[in-house]
Write an enzyme that holds these catalytic residues in place. Sequence first.
Site, PDB file in Angstrom:
ATOM      1  N   GLU A 122      47.400  51.239  38.177  1.00 23.56           N
ATOM      2  CA  GLU A 122      46.312  50.868  39.099  1.00 23.56           C
ATOM      3  C   GLU A 122      46.286  51.711  40.365  1.00 23.56           C
ATOM      4  O   GLU A 122      45.227  52.141  40.830  1.00 23.56           O
ATOM      5  CB  GLU A 122      46.395  49.379  39.470  1.00 23.56           C
ATOM      6  CG  GLU A 122      45.905  48.434  38.384  1.00 23.56           C
ATOM      7  CD  GLU A 122      46.958  48.134  37.324  1.00 23.56           C
ATOM      8  OE1 GLU A 122      48.114  48.586  37.470  1.00 23.56           O
ATOM      9  OE2 GLU A 122      46.623  47.430  36.338  1.00 23.56           O
ATOM     10  N   HIS A 137      46.557  35.309  37.746  1.00 20.68           N
ATOM     11  CA  HIS A 137      45.249  35.818  37.311  1.00 20.68           C
ATOM     12  C   HIS A 137      44.078  35.014  37.857  1.00 20.68           C
ATOM     13  O   HIS A 137      42.982  35.076  37.318  1.00 20.68           O
ATOM     14  CB  HIS A 137      45.157  35.836  35.778  1.00 20.68           C
ATOM     15  CG  HIS A 137      45.841  36.998  35.143  1.00 20.68           C
ATOM     16  ND1 HIS A 137      47.196  37.123  35.075  1.00 20.68           N
ATOM     17  CD2 HIS A 137      45.339  38.118  34.547  1.00 20.68           C
ATOM     18  CE1 HIS A 137      47.508  38.252  34.467  1.00 20.68           C
ATOM     19  NE2 HIS A 137      46.392  38.877  34.137  1.00 20.68           N
TER      20      HIS A 137
END
Lengths: 325, 328
Positions: free
Chosen positions: B60, B129
């Site tokens: 990322e 999440h």
Amino acid sequence: MEAQLRKVAPDQELLKFYDQMFISREFEERCAEQYTKGHITGFLHLYSGQEAVAVGATAGLHRDDYILSAYREHAQAIVRGAEPRRVMAELFGKATGLCKGKGGSMHLFAPDLNFMGGYAIVGGQFPISVGLAFAARYRGEDRVAACFFGDGAVNQGTFHESLNWAQLWQLPVLFICENNFYGIGTEVHRSSALASIHKRTCGYDIPSEKVDGMDVIAVYRAVKYAAEKVRETGRPYFIEATTFRFRGHSMADPGKYRSAAENDMWKARDPLPNYANRLIVEGIATRAALDDIEARCRTTVDEAVTFAEESPWPEDREIWEDIYV
Amino acid sequence: MSEMTYRDALNLALKEEMRHDPSVVVLGEDVALYEGAFKVTRGLLSEFGEERVKDTPISENTIIGVSVGAAMGGLRPVAELMTVNFALLAMDQIVNHMAKIRSMFGGQTCLPMTIRMPGGGGSQLGAQHSQSLETYFMHCPGMYVLYPATPADAKGLLKSAIRNNNPVIFLEHELLYNSKGEVPDDPEFLVPIGKADVKRAGEQVTIVAYARMTILALQVADELASSGISCEVVDLRSLTPLDDETILTSVRKTGRAVVVEECWRTCGLGAEIASRIHEQCFDILKAPVKRVSGLDVPMPYSRKIEKLCIPQVETITQAVMDVMSDNY
């Protein structure tokens, strides 16, 4: 090695190497002086001792190639063509600085010279170099992105992510590790499981080479070869240049973690007098000619300091400028 | 106008901008062959090819760093981070690099790049999440932060983000992807950055919200209208820059405000907006500004208790009733 210089480059180029190394050294030593006078503030990381890397490597690249570096990047900017007076003004925090006094020592930037920045988060320049290489390839430009970094940066995640990415996407990135053996005060074997840094690329199947970073000619030849390989294959290449900084990590560091014997050993390998000697021995320059070069460099740096001193401070309203387009 | 989902509106925005400008490239984990974890990039690879639609490694920080470099090198990258939670791995490139580069280099470059990130809670995805991190990005100057609530705004804002020469964080709510709405057909339809939208006019209370919270606020306003309470719903759309003018104009009219935020309460955007209202409208406020926030806890999995951690129609309704009450 002797009597080979003329096989490597024309005399004018060989003399330019000396000129560039000398002005880099002179610039850094004057920075130290201006720091102790309080004219330069903040962090100041000096390059003295490592000049052969910036000079040799820059000469081995094309002008269109991108150069990115870390926070010890004054020499890389100047050798690429940044005016010493505008770099000095930047360090003084003046409006005439390369980045209007907003960047400082660690954030030089000169896009007109394809010098794409000094970055002060260790390893931050890796992915940015990969992105510039991607843009160049996408746009069909013949450019290599040369990414300079220190031995301390090779343990950042971005190092591994970017090596993998550059090879995966087959991008023209030339990684140039300036291994000066210390990340601040931590010697390389105390931070890297494999201290022979150029071997680390095998996990990504990127060719690599180790070169004597105290020898401007060795660096020049290695980088020139590597850059051509990158151009030819469109794939990354990796160079480890072993070198030494004669000063501490920054002006705040007295460098007590290194022994006198170690310092002396490297001082004896100082790239400037050794190269000067080769130029004289091989009949490329006389001592007097080198003295002339040195005098001109000193004058340039004197003028840079005067320019920085006399330049105006940024206006207060500049605080709000240059953040958004 | 065409009716379409939030997902399809985003997808259409990407396609139109890629057709509009060959320097637009899309990159991210599983965005090409797999067509995106949430299928927002469906059909891009087949239309635009693998040079413009790029699958990346699961890296990322480097996805953002490569986008920064690509933007500096003349492209207009649109990066997808699979979810906002993974943006935390990229915070070095987002905060230390992307948001700083223009300023610290004295304005000599700009970064025309967009980072898309699905986010928000409510799908029983557990603590790692389900985060709403909008405030993390709002806190940092040097980039814009957008978060649409409707398909039309999703399309118009994403197109504006891609065309903008500043770095833009573009948040998408995972629970809105299937929501439907009317979207203008005009390929030049753009929603301006920095402009909130009064999604419903009202007289007595201003509800300031964004993204999925706007949808809930509109539902609350509908329900309360039948009890004779008139709510004005201000949909922020742009979190940075915040549209103070629209917020304050509404509060000056109604005299009351409830701010609804999905993120954690402490140092959340609700605190910022409540503070701005108090600073600017104190004299005319009929009640203190009330916040409805996500609870300050790591999100639990079980749907029975997850629900309690996210603002709901009931909690927003209660907050409106509170600020309307004489005793508040």
